[in-house]
Design a protein around this motif. Structure first.
Motif, PDB file in Angstrom:
ATOM      1  N   GLY A   1     -10.460 -54.949  86.307  1.00  0.00           N
ATOM      2  CA  GLY A   1      -9.661 -56.161  86.328  1.00  0.00           C
ATOM      3  C   GLY A   1      -8.368 -56.032  87.106  1.00  0.00           C
ATOM      4  O   GLY A   1      -7.677 -57.017  87.339  1.00  0.00           O
TER       5      GLY A   1
ATOM      6  N   PRO B   1     -13.039 -53.290  81.482  1.00  0.00           N
ATOM      7  CA  PRO B   1     -12.182 -54.416  81.862  1.00  0.00           C
ATOM      8  C   PRO B   1     -10.877 -53.961  82.520  1.00  0.00           C
ATOM      9  O   PRO B   1     -10.405 -54.604  83.461  1.00  0.00           O
ATOM     10  CB  PRO B   1     -11.910 -55.134  80.540  1.00  0.00           C
TER      11      PRO B   1
ATOM     12  N   THR C   1     -15.515 -57.734  80.694  1.00  0.00           N
ATOM     13  CA  THR C   1     -14.760 -58.258  79.553  1.00  0.00           C
ATOM     14  C   THR C   1     -15.599 -58.175  78.282  1.00  0.00           C
ATOM     15  O   THR C   1     -15.108 -57.804  77.219  1.00  0.00           O
ATOM     16  CB  THR C   1     -14.348 -59.720  79.812  1.00  0.00           C
TER      17      THR C   1
ATOM     18  N   ALA D   1      -2.656 -58.097  80.221  1.00  0.00           N
ATOM     19  CA  ALA D   1      -3.747 -58.313  79.265  1.00  0.00           C
ATOM     20  C   ALA D   1      -3.287 -57.858  77.883  1.00  0.00           C
ATOM     21  O   ALA D   1      -3.663 -56.795  77.405  1.00  0.00           O
ATOM     22  CB  ALA D   1      -4.993 -57.548  79.715  1.00  0.00           C
TER      23      ALA D   1
END
Lengths: 107, 499
Positions: free
Chosen positions: B329, B325, B282, B421
């Motif tokens: 993720g 990310p 991140t 996201a």
């Protein structure tokens, strides 16, 4: 840990860490290229000492040291030497262009 | 994957050729007559392209990585070369970019026999060898040496014209790069101390939630980020890439910064245990997002074309770091994820478009004698092919369909939506708008008819315009690849079989 606070490997490890810290400070914060180059060499020296410490700690099978990190350090020193030579050449050329002391020409 | 099972595969010799062909080329450069230097360099790059395409063909056909054990020694004692899917794809991409760059660069550095052409061609082949070694290397220390080779070959290209500004830019680049590689080396020392091996395959089998590994990868990533010019360590890039001769800028911006990025990719996806990698990724994504915004905003403010293109590199490299990310993720296998393919496509699309853009910028300079964007009126009349090249490359940089840049950003958006996201979605969208802003700053005056007819300063060389145009077309053409995760990119990834 015994009363004698450091064995050799720990002592050299700490010294390496101090050199890395000093070198990093110099590379990031100093103004002139020549000083930053010297700081880079300190930084490199610290890392090479850490390789030596790793060699001592990794010794096994009755050897007094692990030879692999030492071989890596030799290569690393050659590379750092070449880098220094290249940087010095550039600093010298910059000095010729400036017509005065190159070490004042950092940014 | 068990490191002890590694063996040289059929066709593994090609990997050795990938590294030795450019090096043999360098040796030949110094043996032949000065006027044959360019021909020899071009031949070496064509041979390199042949080798890279053969490797790609073999990896794709066998759906398995090619391996070569140097001297027959098993890791961890020996060094392995290994071409998995993504390495083969990137190696072919680099080889494809290098050929038009070489065609473009012919005769640009003074008469044969002078020092500058010799330096340029030697360094170009050295960059080729170093990049191939970075893509194929399996040993972390071997990769360190390759990184340094890449730096030492790239820095002289920056200061090729020997002026005061370029010397300073080269020195600043060198300081960032050297600090970066020492941090990388420090990480190597820590990993060797903790695990006793530097072979990526062996390390992947040993890895665990280990503090030493986290510290090491953190240090190495910081070093590699400095070399890749990730915001806020990007300060060296614009003066270095804008000051180099156009052919050199093309290679520096399109390929050299990708070498260190590739190693960072391998560290994060092959070495770090996924659950540990997510948190740090991140942070990398945030720096990448900042790079997209700051780089684009700085590009909007530049008065000169080459600086604008260089700041656009800062922004486009930012997108690459969104892969961390998005890829880690998703919770799925990262190599089969949309983000993984998006990252690879972004890297390739940017390489083609940015090389074309820098080469076009050089042609603009030759056509009108300056690169001040405010005075571009009538450029479309004077240099139509060059303006076409810039337009096509800009389409990819903005991410308009159909282009490689569009596919990459579309897949990134898909991945970001899939993970919910939305903040990455905002960054990608804002980056596209800002990119549109800075490329229209170039294109609008270029397409405006001139007030008075202007003439070219220098006659056009069609092969050089065609070389730049070919790269811009390549950036558009990879937009026609299917918009889905690409199985080839997952071939032979180390973590794919590991727990």
């Amino acid at each position: 840990m015994s009363l004698a606070p450091f064995d050799a490997a720990t002592l050299f490890g700490l010294m390496g860490a101090i050199l890395v810290g000093l070198g990093l400070y110099g590379v990031v914060l100093l103004e002139s290229f020549l000083r930053r180059l010297l700081a880079f060499n300190l930084l490199g020296g610290g890392v090479f000492i850490l390789f030596g410490v790793v060699a001592r700690r990794g010794a096994g099978a009755g050897f007094s040291g692990d030879p692999v990190p030492q071989a890596l350090v030799i290569t690393g020193i050659v590379v750092a030497f070449c880098a220094t030579a290249l940087a010095i050449t550039l600093i010298e050329r910059l000095g010729e262009e400036d017509g005065d002391d190159a070490s004042g020409g950092g940014s | 994957m068990n490191a002890a099972m590694l063996a040289t595969t059929p066709g593994g010799g090609l990997l050795v050729a990938a590294i030795t062909v450019p090096v043999i080329g360098i040796l030949l450069l110094w043996l032949v007559r000065p006027r044959d230097v360019e021909t020899v360099a071009l031949a070496a790059l064509l041979a390199n392209l042949g080798v890279a395409l053969a490797v790609l063909e073999k990896v794709a056909a066998g759906a398995a990585p090619l391996v070569y054990l140097i001297g027959g020694w098993q890791p961890p004692l020996g060094l392995a070369l290994r071409a998995d899917g993504i390495a083969a794809v990137f190696m072919a991409m680099a080889a494809i970019v290098l050929v038009p760059v070489a065609v473009y660069a012919r005769g640009q550095f003074g008469a044969p026999g002078e020092r500058r052409p010799m330096v340029f061609w030697t360094m170009l082949l050295a960059i080729t060898a170093a990049l191939n070694l970075i893509f194929l290397g399996e040993d972390l220390f071997n990769l360190y040496v390759a990184l340094e080779l890449l730096t030492f070959a790239a820095v002289p290209l920056v200061s090729l014209d020997g002026s005061r500004e370029t010397l300073k830019a080269a020195l600043r680049y060198l300081v960032f790069a050297l600090a970066g590689s020492v941090l990388y080396l420090l990480g190597v020392a820590i990993i060797y101390g903790a695990y006793g091996t530097l072979d990526l395959g062996g390390l992947a089998a040993l890895r665990g939630p280990d503090g030493a590994l986290l510290v090491a990868v953190g240090l190495m990533t910081a070093g590699l980020a400095a070399k890749t010019a990730l915001f806020p360590l990007h300060l060296w890039l614009p003066p270095a890439h804008a000051g180099a001769p156009p052919a050199a800028s093309a290679v520096l911006s399109a390929l050299v910064v990708k070498g260190s990025f590739f190693i960072a990719l391998r560290l994060w996806f092959d070495l770090l245990p996924p659950e540990r990698a997510v948190a740090g990724s991140t942070l990398l994504g945030v720096f990448g997002a900042a790079a997209v915004v700051v780089g684009s905003a700085m590009a909007l403010r530049q008065a000169r074309l080459k600086l604008l293109v260089a700041y656009s590199t800062v922004a486009q490299l930012g997108y690459l770091f969104l892969v961390f990310p998005l890829g880690l993720g998703s919770g799925a296998a990262p190599f089969e994820s949309t983000a993984w393919t998006a990252g690879a496509l972004q890297l390739m699309a940017h390489a083609f478009a940015k090389a074309a853009m820098f080469m076009a910028a050089g042609l603009v300079y030759e056509a009108i004698g300056h690169d001040r964007i405010a005075e571009f009126r009538g450029l479309g009349r004077i240099a139509p092919l060059t303006v076409l090249t810039m337009t096509l490359a800009s389409i990819s940089l903005m991410g308009l369909p159909p282009s490689g840049g569009f596919s990459a950003k579309w897949l990134m958006l898909t991945a970001a939506f899939g993970e919910g996201a939305w903040w990455w979605v905002l960054v990608i969208a804002a980056g596209g708008l800002l990119a549109a802003g800075y490329v229209f700053r170039i294109l609008v005056p270029a397409f405006t008819p001139p007030e008075e007819p202007a003439a070219r300063k220098k006659p056009v060389v069609v092969t050089r315009e065609a070389a730049a145009l070919a790269l811009a077309l390549a950036a558009i053409l990879i937009g026609f690849l299917p918009l889905a995760p690409w199985p080839l990119l997952a071939v032979g990834r180390i973590a794919a079989g590991a727990p």
